[in-house]
Enzyme design. Structure first.
Site, PDB file in Angstrom:
ATOM      1  N   LYS A   1      29.584  34.738  25.920  1.00 20.52           N
ATOM      2  CA  LYS A   1      30.319  35.993  26.062  1.00 20.52           C
ATOM      3  C   LYS A   1      29.488  37.123  25.463  1.00 20.52           C
ATOM      4  CE  LYS A   1      34.887  37.986  25.098  1.00 20.52           C
ATOM      5  NZ  LYS A   1      36.244  37.682  24.555  1.00 20.52           N
TER       6      LYS A   1
ATOM      7  N   ASP B   1      47.111  35.064  23.492  1.00 19.57           N
ATOM      8  CA  ASP B   1      46.866  35.556  24.845  1.00 19.57           C
ATOM      9  C   ASP B   1      46.829  34.378  25.817  1.00 19.57           C
ATOM     10  OD1 ASP B   1      46.503  37.559  26.691  1.00 19.57           O
ATOM     11  OD2 ASP B   1      44.346  37.747  26.394  1.00 19.57           O
TER      12      ASP B   1
ATOM     13  N   ALA C   1      33.912  42.791  27.803  1.00 21.93           N
ATOM     14  CA  ALA C   1      32.799  41.831  27.794  1.00 21.93           C
ATOM     15  C   ALA C   1      32.762  41.074  29.104  1.00 21.93           C
ATOM     16  CB  ALA C   1      32.950  40.862  26.623  1.00 21.93           C
ATOM     17  N   GLN C   2      31.696  40.280  29.282  1.00 19.55           N
ATOM     18  CA  GLN C   2      31.626  39.366  30.408  1.00 19.55           C
ATOM     19  C   GLN C   2      31.076  38.028  29.924  1.00 19.55           C
ATOM     20  OE1 GLN C   2      29.191  41.776  32.993  1.00 19.55           O
ATOM     21  NE2 GLN C   2      27.364  40.523  32.634  1.00 19.55           N
ATOM     22  N   VAL C   3      31.287  36.993  30.736  1.00 12.59           N
ATOM     23  CA  VAL C   3      30.933  35.625  30.360  1.00 12.59           C
ATOM     24  C   VAL C   3      29.889  35.090  31.328  1.00 12.59           C
ATOM     25  CG1 VAL C   3      31.762  33.278  30.029  1.00 12.59           C
ATOM     26  CG2 VAL C   3      33.183  35.220  29.321  1.00 12.59           C
TER      27      VAL C   3
ATOM     28  N   VAL D   1      30.130  34.768  35.227  1.00 15.02           N
ATOM     29  CA  VAL D   1      31.195  34.069  35.945  1.00 15.02           C
ATOM     30  C   VAL D   1      32.523  34.804  35.821  1.00 15.02           C
ATOM     31  CG1 VAL D   1      30.108  31.816  35.734  1.00 15.02           C
ATOM     32  CG2 VAL D   1      31.648  32.599  33.922  1.00 15.02           C
TER      33      VAL D   1
ATOM     34  N   ALA E   1      35.256  41.571  32.253  1.00 12.21           N
ATOM     35  CA  ALA E   1      36.407  42.404  31.904  1.00 12.21           C
ATOM     36  C   ALA E   1      35.895  43.713  31.327  1.00 12.21           C
ATOM     37  CB  ALA E   1      37.303  41.668  30.910  1.00 12.21           C
ATOM     38  N   SER E   2      36.800  44.533  30.806  1.00 13.78           N
ATOM     39  CA  SER E   2      36.409  45.861  30.343  1.00 13.78           C
ATOM     40  C   SER E   2      35.650  45.831  29.026  1.00 13.78           C
ATOM     41  CB  SER E   2      37.647  46.746  30.209  1.00 13.78           C
ATOM     42  OG  SER E   2      38.613  46.125  29.389  1.00 13.78           O
TER      43      SER E   2
END
Length: 502
Positions: A157, A292, A141-143, A135, A138-139
């Site tokens: 993640k 963040d 990791a992904q979710v 869904v 990013a550079s």
């Protein structure tokens, strides 16, 4: 020999990044050329001979942000940290860098599933009833959306395959660039390039172990649970490993989604105030904060509450830093510039050789213009930026432990003002700061703190007693060991008082 080998290996990557900056006219941009010394202006003009089409598009900060996005995770992190130094680069430049995004195409779901099985050491079906496509990516990791065997929806993640090697190579290039900057650009030393690079390297190293992120998420969720301003999803510990993190799914919409506030009918004023107060409560009351807090990491749940996600960057403040932060904010809120100046000197932010009264006068020049203006015109970020500009005249140097705090404060104010443009940032902050001051700096707490300090001093003396005086030698106090005995007695009395007041 190892440093030499690492530098040689990092050089090609650094040269490639430098060439990309030159092509975008982001290394020594034409906009700042008139401000440079003659030799630097000549170098800037020479470099512009090699500029490409992108050199004419946008402001210098926008061009730099675009180059950094294409260079990968370390470069993106560098830009995010540089965005905190408006005192060095200017407010517009820092604002452009603060908009850096980290979005890439996802890697295949089948690869992600294998990574999860390998990391957890068990079949995917032993934990997840479903494992859906990514869904977000990013550079680093992904979710993925998934469903546990008990029916709960979760977010999983997964680190990108081989990302550790890429980050290590980029960190080596960044470290080389920091050493070269320190060597050939004396004017940049106030930015502390080596410490800056080390801070980024450490933050990224922690982000590459998702067990740390799980622990940070769990700790922050506990801290947020003590206030009403925001919350965080639960960690599913059975689905946590070095390269995998599983959190309960957040039922809601990201704050970054178009027109989400209008669609949900959210109370803008309350959400903006909750964001400011939630961040300050984390930092000052608990000494740990989500570092963040941009729109993509903030959701609005079904009860119209703020929910924070993505805990890869967690900031920490020790007791002293928390006290300094509270006293500086409280001093500005009360226009007590002598107190703010005193805090800076006590904290070591300004070297002791400078004049307290002159520094307080400089702080007055920063603080007074913000009072009497409309709430929308009063910016905590602007005040901090001007504060750093002024303190540069007093040899104030970068404090690595405050980099994340400043970065997050700038981000939080920006997001809060986009949620509610009429937000009075000081009115939002005041209850949290007042609560901290009333609690921590009350007479009873001061006495208790004195007792704790005395107890620690007594413990150190017991562990390492001073050398005994020679026999028959009379000290200035009249007899051998009298001062030591009185000191121990005073410490014991202070400790007893603190014990009774605990």
């Amino acid at each position: 020999m190892g440093d030499l080998t690492g530098s040689l290996g990092a050089a090609p990557r650094l040269i490639g990044a430098a060439w990309a900056l030159v092509r975008a006219d982001a290394l020594a941009p034409r906009e700042i050329a008139p401000l440079l010394p003659v030799s630097a202006r000549l170098a800037s003009a020479f470099l512009r001979l090699f500029a490409g089409r992108q050199a004419t598009q946008g402001r210098p900060g926008e061009r730099l942000a675009l180059v950094l996005e294409r260079q990968g995770p370390v470069a993106i992190k560098l830009g995010q940290f540089l965005s905190t130094r408006a005192d060095v680069f200017g407010a517009a430049f820092a604002a452009d860098l603060a908009r850096l995004k980290d979005r890439l195409a996802p890697f295949p779901t089948a690869v992600a599933a294998l990574e999860v099985e390998r990391a957890l050491g068990r079949p995917l079906a032993s934990l997840y009833a479903r494992f859906d496509d990514a869904v977000g990516a990013a550079s680093l990791a992904q979710v993925h959306a998934a469903t546990l065997l008990d029916g709960r929806r979760v977010a999983v993640k997964v680190l990108r395959p081989g990302v550790e090697a890429r980050v290590a190579a980029d960190i080596a290039a960044l470290s080389l660039a920091a050493r070269l900057t320190d060597l050939v650009a004396p004017a940049a030393r106030r930015l502390a390039p080596r410490a800056f690079a080390a801070t980024i390297a450490r933050a990224l190293t922690l982000e590459l172990d998702l067990r740390f992120e799980a622990a940070g998420a769990d700790e922050l969720r506990e801290a947020m649970g003590l206030d009403i301003h925001m919350t965080a999803p639960k960690v599913v510990w059975d689905g946590v490993a070095r390269r995998v993190l599983t959190l309960e799914w957040v039922e809601g919409d990201a704050l970054s989604a178009p027109a989400v506030l209008e669609r949900l009918g959210a109370d803008r004023a309350r959400l903006a105030a909750d964001l400011v107060r939630g961040f300050l409560a984390q930092a000052m009351d608990h000494g740990v904060f989500h570092a963040d807090l941009h729109e993509g990491n903030l959701f609005i749940d079904e009860e119209r509450r703020l929910v924070a996600v993505d805990f890869g960057i967690v900031g920490r403040l020790g007791p002293d830093e928390r006290r300094y932060l509270a006293e500086i904010l409280w001093g500005f809120l009360n226009r007590d510039y002598a107190r703010v100046a005193d805090v800076h000197f006590r904290a070591g932010y300004v070297p002791a050789g400078h004049d307290h009264a002159a520094f307080a006068q400089a702080l007055r020049a920063v603080g007074e213009p913000i009072f009497g203006h409309a709430a929308a015109d009063v910016s905590m970020t602007r005040l901090l930026t001007q504060l750093f500009e002024i303190t540069a005249l007093f040899d104030m140097r970068l404090r690595p432990e405050l980099v994340l705090l400043q970065k997050t404060m700038v981000t939080v104010e920006g997001v809060a003002r986009r949620v509610d443009p009429t937000l009075d940032i000081w009115q939002a902050a005041e209850p949290v700061v007042r609560r901290w001051i009333s609690r921590e700096l009350s007479p009873l707490n001061r006495l208790k703190s004195l007792g704790e300090q005395a107890r620690d001093a007594l413990a150190r003396l017991a562990a390492d007693p001073p050398p005994a005086a020679p026999p028959n030698v009379v000290t200035r106090s009249g007899f051998s060991g009298a001062s030591f005995a009185l000191g121990v007695l005073a410490a014991a009395l202070a400790f007893a008082a603190a014990w009774l007041l605990r």
